[in-house]
Write a protein that holds these residues in place. Structure first.
Motif, PDB file in Angstrom:
ATOM      1  N   ALA A 173     -39.271  -0.600  -6.182  1.00 40.79           N
ATOM      2  CA  ALA A 173     -40.339  -0.521  -7.191  1.00 40.79           C
ATOM      3  C   ALA A 173     -41.720  -0.520  -6.540  1.00 40.79           C
ATOM      4  N   ASN A 174     -42.639   0.153  -7.192  1.00 39.94           N
ATOM      5  CA  ASN A 174     -44.032   0.179  -6.757  1.00 39.94           C
ATOM      6  C   ASN A 174     -44.597  -1.244  -6.865  1.00 39.94           C
ATOM      7  N   PRO A 175     -45.050  -1.841  -5.756  1.00 43.00           N
ATOM      8  CA  PRO A 175     -45.541  -3.222  -5.802  1.00 43.00           C
ATOM      9  C   PRO A 175     -46.878  -3.382  -6.532  1.00 43.00           C
ATOM     10  N   TYR A 176     -47.514  -2.270  -6.870  1.00 47.15           N
ATOM     11  CA  TYR A 176     -48.802  -2.345  -7.569  1.00 47.15           C
ATOM     12  C   TYR A 176     -48.671  -2.206  -9.084  1.00 47.15           C
ATOM     13  N   VAL A 177     -47.458  -1.955  -9.552  1.00 42.40           N
ATOM     14  CA  VAL A 177     -47.199  -1.939 -10.996  1.00 42.40           C
ATOM     15  C   VAL A 177     -46.763  -3.348 -11.357  1.00 42.40           C
ATOM     16  N   LYS A 178     -47.508  -3.969 -12.268  1.00 41.33           N
ATOM     17  CA  LYS A 178     -47.311  -5.393 -12.548  1.00 41.33           C
ATOM     18  C   LYS A 178     -47.296  -5.674 -14.049  1.00 41.33           C
ATOM     19  N   ALA A 179     -46.764  -6.845 -14.367  1.00 40.26           N
ATOM     20  CA  ALA A 179     -46.800  -7.367 -15.733  1.00 40.26           C
ATOM     21  C   ALA A 179     -47.352  -8.781 -15.635  1.00 40.26           C
ATOM     22  N   GLN A 180     -48.052  -9.209 -16.669  1.00 39.86           N
ATOM     23  CA  GLN A 180     -48.740 -10.484 -16.615  1.00 39.86           C
ATOM     24  C   GLN A 180     -47.866 -11.655 -17.048  1.00 39.86           C
ATOM     25  N   HIS A 181     -47.869 -12.693 -16.229  1.00 32.14           N
ATOM     26  CA  HIS A 181     -47.238 -13.973 -16.559  1.00 32.14           C
ATOM     27  C   HIS A 181     -48.355 -14.908 -17.008  1.00 32.14           C
ATOM     28  N   GLY A 182     -48.129 -15.658 -18.072  1.00 34.19           N
ATOM     29  CA  GLY A 182     -49.164 -16.515 -18.638  1.00 34.19           C
ATOM     30  C   GLY A 182     -49.725 -17.565 -17.690  1.00 34.19           C
ATOM     31  N   GLY A 183     -48.943 -18.027 -16.758  1.00 35.43           N
ATOM     32  CA  GLY A 183     -49.417 -19.067 -15.853  1.00 35.43           C
ATOM     33  C   GLY A 183     -49.622 -18.622 -14.424  1.00 35.43           C
ATOM     34  N   PHE A 184     -48.936 -17.565 -14.015  1.00 30.90           N
ATOM     35  CA  PHE A 184     -48.947 -17.164 -12.606  1.00 30.90           C
ATOM     36  C   PHE A 184     -49.741 -15.902 -12.332  1.00 30.90           C
ATOM     37  N   GLY A 185     -50.202 -15.217 -13.369  1.00 29.33           N
ATOM     38  CA  GLY A 185     -50.995 -14.006 -13.185  1.00 29.33           C
ATOM     39  C   GLY A 185     -50.142 -12.747 -13.208  1.00 29.33           C
ATOM     40  N   TRP A 186     -50.628 -11.725 -12.511  1.00 23.34           N
ATOM     41  CA  TRP A 186     -49.983 -10.414 -12.522  1.00 23.34           C
ATOM     42  C   TRP A 186     -48.926 -10.351 -11.425  1.00 23.34           C
ATOM     43  N   LEU A 187     -47.668 -10.098 -11.847  1.00 22.79           N
ATOM     44  CA  LEU A 187     -46.542 -10.068 -10.914  1.00 22.79           C
ATOM     45  C   LEU A 187     -45.876  -8.699 -10.942  1.00 22.79           C
ATOM     46  N   ASN A 188     -45.438  -8.235  -9.775  1.00 27.45           N
ATOM     47  CA  ASN A 188     -44.701  -6.970  -9.701  1.00 27.45           C
ATOM     48  C   ASN A 188     -43.203  -7.250  -9.871  1.00 27.45           C
ATOM     49  N   ALA A 189     -42.417  -6.200  -9.889  1.00 24.07           N
ATOM     50  CA  ALA A 189     -40.977  -6.341 -10.146  1.00 24.07           C
ATOM     51  C   ALA A 189     -40.310  -7.256  -9.126  1.00 24.07           C
ATOM     52  N   GLN A 190     -40.691  -7.122  -7.857  1.00 19.12           N
ATOM     53  CA  GLN A 190     -40.092  -7.963  -6.818  1.00 19.12           C
ATOM     54  C   GLN A 190     -40.431  -9.433  -7.059  1.00 19.12           C
ATOM     55  N   GLU A 191     -41.660  -9.695  -7.481  1.00 13.95           N
ATOM     56  CA  GLU A 191     -42.067 -11.081  -7.728  1.00 13.95           C
ATOM     57  C   GLU A 191     -41.383 -11.663  -8.960  1.00 13.95           C
ATOM     58  N   TRP A 192     -41.228 -10.863 -10.009  1.00  9.00           N
ATOM     59  CA  TRP A 192     -40.496 -11.339 -11.191  1.00  9.00           C
ATOM     60  C   TRP A 192     -39.053 -11.673 -10.820  1.00  9.00           C
ATOM     61  N   TYR A 193     -38.447 -10.829  -9.987  1.00  8.40           N
ATOM     62  CA  TYR A 193     -37.063 -11.054  -9.562  1.00  8.40           C
ATOM     63  C   TYR A 193     -36.971 -12.357  -8.758  1.00  8.40           C
ATOM     64  N   ALA A 194     -37.911 -12.557  -7.832  1.00  3.76           N
ATOM     65  CA  ALA A 194     -37.936 -13.792  -7.033  1.00  3.76           C
ATOM     66  C   ALA A 194     -38.181 -15.007  -7.917  1.00  3.76           C
ATOM     67  N   LEU A 195     -38.988 -14.837  -8.955  1.00  2.20           N
ATOM     68  CA  LEU A 195     -39.305 -15.938  -9.850  1.00  2.20           C
ATOM     69  C   LEU A 195     -38.064 -16.439 -10.588  1.00  2.20           C
ATOM     70  N   ILE A 196     -37.123 -15.545 -10.879  1.00  2.00           N
ATOM     71  CA  ILE A 196     -35.873 -15.970 -11.525  1.00  2.00           C
ATOM     72  C   ILE A 196     -35.167 -16.988 -10.633  1.00  2.00           C
TER      73      ILE A 196
ATOM     74  N   THR B 255     -52.689 -15.858 -10.271  1.00  2.00           N
ATOM     75  CA  THR B 255     -53.608 -16.981 -10.431  1.00  2.00           C
ATOM     76  C   THR B 255     -53.515 -17.836  -9.169  1.00  2.00           C
ATOM     77  N   GLU B 256     -54.395 -18.811  -9.072  1.00  2.00           N
ATOM     78  CA  GLU B 256     -54.352 -19.719  -7.919  1.00  2.00           C
ATOM     79  C   GLU B 256     -53.001 -20.451  -7.865  1.00  2.00           C
ATOM     80  N   PHE B 257     -52.529 -20.915  -9.029  1.00  2.79           N
ATOM     81  CA  PHE B 257     -51.234 -21.592  -9.059  1.00  2.79           C
ATOM     82  C   PHE B 257     -50.116 -20.624  -8.679  1.00  2.79           C
ATOM     83  N   GLY B 258     -50.210 -19.379  -9.167  1.00  3.44           N
ATOM     84  CA  GLY B 258     -49.213 -18.370  -8.820  1.00  3.44           C
ATOM     85  C   GLY B 258     -49.180 -18.104  -7.327  1.00  3.44           C
ATOM     86  N   GLU B 259     -50.341 -18.023  -6.710  1.00  2.71           N
ATOM     87  CA  GLU B 259     -50.410 -17.825  -5.253  1.00  2.71           C
ATOM     88  C   GLU B 259     -49.734 -18.981  -4.527  1.00  2.71           C
ATOM     89  N   ARG B 260     -50.041 -20.204  -4.937  1.00  2.67           N
ATOM     90  CA  ARG B 260     -49.442 -21.379  -4.284  1.00  2.67           C
ATOM     91  C   ARG B 260     -47.930 -21.407  -4.479  1.00  2.67           C
TER      92      ARG B 260
END
Length: 168
Positions: free
Chosen positions: A122-145, A65-70
Protein backbone atom coordinates in the motif's frame (compact mmCIF):
# COMPACT_ATOMS: atom_id res chain seq x y z
CA UNK A 1 2.77 -10.80 14.70
CA UNK A 2 -0.85 -9.70 14.31
CA UNK A 3 -2.02 -13.15 13.31
CA UNK A 4 0.07 -14.79 16.02
CA UNK A 5 -1.34 -12.76 18.93
CA UNK A 6 -4.93 -13.23 17.73
CA UNK A 7 -4.31 -16.96 17.32
CA UNK A 8 -2.95 -17.07 20.87
CA UNK A 9 -6.14 -15.45 22.17
CA UNK A 10 -8.20 -17.95 20.16
CA UNK A 11 -6.25 -20.88 21.61
CA UNK A 12 -6.74 -19.50 25.12
CA UNK A 13 -10.52 -19.60 24.65
CA UNK A 14 -10.48 -23.39 25.00
CA UNK A 15 -9.41 -22.99 28.62
CA UNK A 16 -12.47 -21.03 29.73
CA UNK A 17 -15.87 -22.29 30.76
CA UNK A 18 -18.95 -20.31 29.76
CA UNK A 19 -19.26 -19.14 33.37
CA UNK A 20 -15.65 -17.93 33.37
CA UNK A 21 -16.18 -16.05 30.10
CA UNK A 22 -19.04 -14.05 31.64
CA UNK A 23 -17.77 -13.55 35.18
CA UNK A 24 -17.28 -9.92 36.23
CA UNK A 25 -15.38 -9.29 39.48
CA UNK A 26 -17.11 -5.88 39.76
CA UNK A 27 -19.51 -3.74 37.75
CA UNK A 28 -16.66 -1.65 36.31
CA UNK A 29 -14.47 -4.66 35.43
CA UNK A 30 -15.02 -6.45 32.14
CA UNK A 31 -15.45 -10.18 31.87
CA UNK A 32 -13.06 -12.22 29.75
CA UNK A 33 -15.85 -12.49 27.15
CA UNK A 34 -16.19 -8.71 27.06
CA UNK A 35 -12.44 -8.35 26.60
CA UNK A 36 -12.60 -10.75 23.64
CA UNK A 37 -15.55 -8.89 22.14
CA UNK A 38 -13.66 -5.59 22.49
CA UNK A 39 -10.50 -6.98 20.86
CA UNK A 40 -12.49 -8.34 17.91
CA UNK A 41 -14.63 -5.21 17.44
CA UNK A 42 -11.63 -2.88 17.53
CA UNK A 43 -9.62 -5.08 15.14
CA UNK A 44 -12.57 -5.11 12.72
CA UNK A 45 -12.79 -1.30 12.94
CA UNK A 46 -9.06 -1.01 12.23
CA UNK A 47 -9.40 -3.45 9.31
CA UNK A 48 -12.14 -1.16 7.95
CA UNK A 49 -9.64 1.71 8.09
CA UNK A 50 -7.10 -0.43 6.24
CA UNK A 51 -9.71 -1.01 3.52
CA UNK A 52 -10.35 2.74 3.43
CA UNK A 53 -6.64 3.38 2.85
CA UNK A 54 -6.45 0.68 0.18
CA UNK A 55 -9.48 2.04 -1.65
CA UNK A 56 -8.14 5.59 -1.85
CA UNK A 57 -5.44 7.26 -3.92
CA UNK A 58 -5.61 10.60 -2.10
CA UNK A 59 -2.35 11.20 -0.28
CA UNK A 60 -2.43 12.83 3.14
CA UNK A 61 0.49 15.05 4.21
CA UNK A 62 -0.56 15.12 7.87
CA UNK A 63 0.93 12.62 10.29
CA UNK A 64 0.44 11.20 13.73
CA UNK A 65 -0.32 13.06 16.93
CA UNK A 66 2.41 13.31 19.56
CA UNK A 67 0.88 10.35 21.41
CA UNK A 68 0.64 8.43 18.13
CA UNK A 69 4.32 9.07 17.43
CA UNK A 70 5.29 7.84 20.90
CA UNK A 71 3.06 4.77 20.55
CA UNK A 72 4.64 3.71 17.27
CA UNK A 73 8.19 4.52 18.41
CA UNK A 74 7.64 2.34 21.49
CA UNK A 75 6.01 -0.38 19.39
CA UNK A 76 3.04 -0.66 21.72
CA UNK A 77 0.83 0.83 24.37
CA UNK A 78 2.27 1.85 27.74
CA UNK A 79 1.86 -0.77 30.50
CA UNK A 80 -1.13 0.91 32.11
CA UNK A 81 -4.91 0.69 32.06
CA UNK A 82 -6.46 3.04 29.52
CA UNK A 83 -9.98 4.27 30.09
CA UNK A 84 -11.77 6.04 27.29
CA UNK A 85 -14.27 8.83 28.03
CA UNK A 86 -17.67 7.43 29.08
CA UNK A 87 -19.31 8.34 25.75
CA UNK A 88 -16.72 6.18 23.96
CA UNK A 89 -16.61 3.46 26.60
CA UNK A 90 -19.77 1.43 26.14
CA UNK A 91 -19.45 -2.00 27.79
CA UNK A 92 -18.67 -4.72 25.26
CA UNK A 93 -21.00 -7.64 24.61
CA UNK A 94 -20.95 -10.24 27.38
CA UNK A 95 -23.29 -12.76 25.78
CA UNK A 96 -21.26 -14.57 23.09
CA UNK A 97 -20.57 -18.22 23.76
CA UNK A 98 -17.05 -19.55 23.28
CA UNK A 99 -17.90 -21.11 19.91
CA UNK A 100 -19.18 -17.79 18.57
CA UNK A 101 -16.10 -15.95 19.83
CA UNK A 102 -13.94 -18.58 18.11
CA UNK A 103 -15.86 -18.14 14.84
CA UNK A 104 -15.54 -14.34 15.09
CA UNK A 105 -11.77 -14.62 15.63
CA UNK A 106 -11.50 -17.08 12.71
CA UNK A 107 -13.38 -14.65 10.46
CA UNK A 108 -11.13 -11.80 11.61
CA UNK A 109 -7.99 -13.87 11.01
CA UNK A 110 -9.20 -14.76 7.50
CA UNK A 111 -9.95 -11.12 6.76
CA UNK A 112 -6.52 -9.98 7.97
CA UNK A 113 -4.82 -12.76 6.01
CA UNK A 114 -6.56 -11.56 2.83
CA UNK A 115 -5.62 -7.92 3.54
CA UNK A 116 -1.99 -8.51 4.49
CA UNK A 117 -0.45 -8.72 0.97
CA UNK A 118 -2.26 -5.52 -0.04
CA UNK A 119 -1.12 -3.80 3.16
CA UNK A 120 2.53 -4.60 2.39
CA UNK A 121 2.32 -2.87 -1.00
CA UNK A 122 0.00 0.00 0.00
CA UNK A 123 0.98 3.60 -0.63
CA UNK A 124 2.32 4.83 2.76
CA UNK A 125 1.05 8.35 2.05
CA UNK A 126 -2.60 7.32 1.78
CA UNK A 127 -3.95 7.56 5.32
CA UNK A 128 -7.08 7.49 7.44
CA UNK A 129 -7.49 9.44 10.64
CA UNK A 130 -7.51 7.84 14.09
CA UNK A 131 -9.14 9.98 16.78
CA UNK A 132 -6.23 9.71 19.19
CA UNK A 133 -3.19 8.80 17.11
CA UNK A 134 -3.59 11.02 14.04
CA UNK A 135 -3.26 10.03 10.39
CA UNK A 136 -2.24 6.39 9.88
CA UNK A 137 -1.48 4.49 6.68
CA UNK A 138 -2.54 0.90 5.98
CA UNK A 139 0.68 -0.55 7.40
CA UNK A 140 0.24 1.44 10.61
CA UNK A 141 -3.41 0.43 11.01
CA UNK A 142 -2.36 -3.21 10.56
CA UNK A 143 0.40 -2.83 13.18
CA UNK A 144 -2.06 -1.11 15.50
CA UNK A 145 -4.26 -4.24 15.54
CA UNK A 146 -1.35 -6.22 16.97
CA UNK A 147 -0.35 -3.48 19.44
CA UNK A 148 -3.92 -3.11 20.71
CA UNK A 149 -4.48 -6.86 21.02
CA UNK A 150 -1.12 -7.37 22.78
CA UNK A 151 -2.02 -4.58 25.22
CA UNK A 152 -4.91 -6.74 26.46
CA UNK A 153 -2.59 -9.57 27.56
CA UNK A 154 -2.14 -7.73 30.87
CA UNK A 155 -5.90 -7.41 31.24
CA UNK A 156 -6.32 -11.11 30.48
CA UNK A 157 -3.88 -11.97 33.29
CA UNK A 158 -5.78 -9.71 35.70
CA UNK A 159 -9.13 -11.25 34.73
CA UNK A 160 -7.75 -14.76 35.17
CA UNK A 161 -6.48 -13.78 38.63
CA UNK A 162 -10.01 -12.59 39.52
CA UNK A 163 -11.35 -15.97 38.44
CA UNK A 164 -8.88 -17.77 40.68
CA UNK A 165 -9.66 -15.46 43.62
CA UNK A 166 -13.40 -16.15 43.15
CA UNK A 167 -12.68 -19.89 42.70
CA UNK A 168 -14.56 -19.95 39.39
Amino acid sequence: MTMLILSQFKDDLDGYTERQLRYQAADDIWSIGQMYDHIIVVAEEYADEIKRCLASTEEQPLGKTEFGERLFQAGGFPPMKIRLPDEMNQPPNNMDKRELLERRIDALLSRLERLEPFVRSANPYVKAQHGGFGWLNAQEWYALIEMHTRHHLRQQADLERYLMEADI
